[in-house]
Design an enzyme around this catalytic site. Structure first.
Site, PDB file in Angstrom:
ATOM      1  N   CYS A 111      33.141  36.310  37.236  1.00 41.19           N
ATOM      2  CA  CYS A 111      33.870  35.083  36.910  1.00 41.19           C
ATOM      3  C   CYS A 111      33.067  33.866  37.364  1.00 41.19           C
ATOM      4  O   CYS A 111      33.047  33.530  38.559  1.00 41.19           O
ATOM      5  CB  CYS A 111      35.243  35.092  37.568  1.00 41.19           C
ATOM      6  SG  CYS A 111      36.227  33.616  37.227  1.00 41.19           S
ATOM      7  N   CYS A 145      35.191  31.032  38.823  1.00 40.18           N
ATOM      8  CA  CYS A 145      35.719  31.350  40.151  1.00 40.18           C
ATOM      9  C   CYS A 145      34.664  31.137  41.233  1.00 40.18           C
ATOM     10  O   CYS A 145      34.948  30.592  42.302  1.00 40.18           O
ATOM     11  CB  CYS A 145      36.189  32.805  40.214  1.00 40.18           C
ATOM     12  SG  CYS A 145      37.412  33.282  38.991  1.00 40.18           S
ATOM     13  N   ASP A 146      33.437  31.592  40.973  1.00 41.56           N
ATOM     14  CA  ASP A 146      32.439  31.689  42.035  1.00 41.56           C
ATOM     15  C   ASP A 146      31.213  30.802  41.849  1.00 41.56           C
ATOM     16  O   ASP A 146      30.349  30.747  42.732  1.00 41.56           O
ATOM     17  CB  ASP A 146      31.970  33.151  42.148  1.00 41.56           C
ATOM     18  CG  ASP A 146      33.121  34.098  42.482  1.00 41.56           C
ATOM     19  OD1 ASP A 146      34.024  33.670  43.216  1.00 41.56           O
ATOM     20  OD2 ASP A 146      33.105  35.247  41.999  1.00 41.56           O
TER      21      ASP A 146
END
Length: 316
Positions: free
Chosen positions: A141, A144-145
């Site tokens: 992701c 997300c990261d």
């Protein structure tokens, strides 16, 4: 007979459970064999509201779990092996009962309402070294990261729209982005391909596949070993982050014959309602676009509120 059963214990499932418990519905959560869902593979989370400092995905899910327990939510460590939905439109609402068969115990559970929050599983390459470094430089992701790799070199594996979207997103954060694609042309839409090829921060490693992710011994990504699919030549690409963007598989096998699914296997919903009265879906199992913890939690709230309204109409 349960009033409401929730399948899944990620952000969507636990949020739904919290709301259902506060509504007095006494929910039962079938946790699945990966309690907490994909989020437990994330080392640091800094985009979930309410926390000034980053916290681990396991820590966040543990807090949600304890909150749900405090409110009286019951949990079963099992998963749905089969689901039989009361889809007969001729059935009076009060006679609609859905049945969940537990995969491990084999028990059959009956419920008035059902929330499916079983999530989706990121597809990975299947390399032993990759598995060891998930959450330590390997991610499924980018949104997300990606922020953890500001100013660093990263690589994205894939050639579809998702991979190119991830590369464009990462190009605003990372020092450089390399797309590793096994073919000599993208599968993505032309407009996405044009944007990527015009971006000076992105390079494309055509006709290559990842053979190994380095370095499990250091517990962090230091590079990837790639192989040219036509010549067999092997080379090393130094990167600090590796993002796998080859798709997700929604965990919908148990309801594929009972609910409407889109071409990629995600449950089709109107808000969180499915085509079967009393059955709702929340989180990544019905969301192929955002796939964020906070949006999953929000849809879990929506599903619980819709389920509460539905149960209130049954007169039981």
């Amino acid at each position: 007979m349960e009033t409401i059963i929730i399948l899944g214990s990620g952000p969507a499932g636990l949020t739904a459970a919290i709301y259902a418990a506060r509504a007095g519905l006494k929910p039962l959560v079938v946790e699945g064999m990966h309690p907490g869902g994909q989020l437990t593979d994330t080392t640091d989370i800094e985009n979930f509201p309410g926390f000034a400092e980053p916290l681990g995905g396991t820590d966040l899910m543990d807090r949600m779990h304890r909150q749900a327990e405090r409110l009286g939510v019951r949990f079963m460590l099992d998963e749905a092996g089969a689901v039989r939905l009361a889809a007969d439109d001729a059935l009076p609402p009060a006679e609609r009962v859905h049945e969940v068969t537990l995969a491990m115990a084999g028990d059959k559970l009956e419920t008035r309402a059902l929330i499916i929050a079983t999530g989706a599983s990121a597809r990975y390459l299947g390399l032993p070294s990759e598995k060891l470094l998930i959450g330590h430089g390997v991610s499924g992701c980018a949104t997300c990261d990606g922020a953890f790799f500001r100013g660093q070199a990263v690589a994205v594996v894939g050639g579809g729209d998702t991979a190119l979207e991830d590369a464009l997103y990462l190009s605003r954060l990372a020092a450089s982005v390399t797309i590793i694609h096994r073919r000599d042309a993208f599968r993505a839409s032309k407009i996405m391909a044009d944007r990527v090829l015009a971006n000076p921060a992105i390079t494309v490693c055509w006709d290559h596949v990842v053979e190994e992710v380095l370095d499990p011994a250091a517990n962090t990504v230091t590079g990837v070993r790639v192989r040219h699919v036509k010549t067999g030549a092997v080379s090393l690409l130094p990167v600090q982050g590796l993002f796998i963007a080859i798709g997700h598989t929604p965990n919908t096998a148990m309801v594929k014959d009972g609910l409407e699914l889109d071409p990629n296997g995600y449950i089709v919903t109107d808000q969180t309602r499915t085509r079967v009265p009393g059955v709702f879906a929340a989180g990544d199992v019905q969301d192929h676009r955002y796939r964020q913890a906070v949006t999953a939690a929000g849809s879990g709230c929506m599903a619980a509120l819709e389920a509460e309204r539905y149960i209130g109409t049954l007169g039981v």
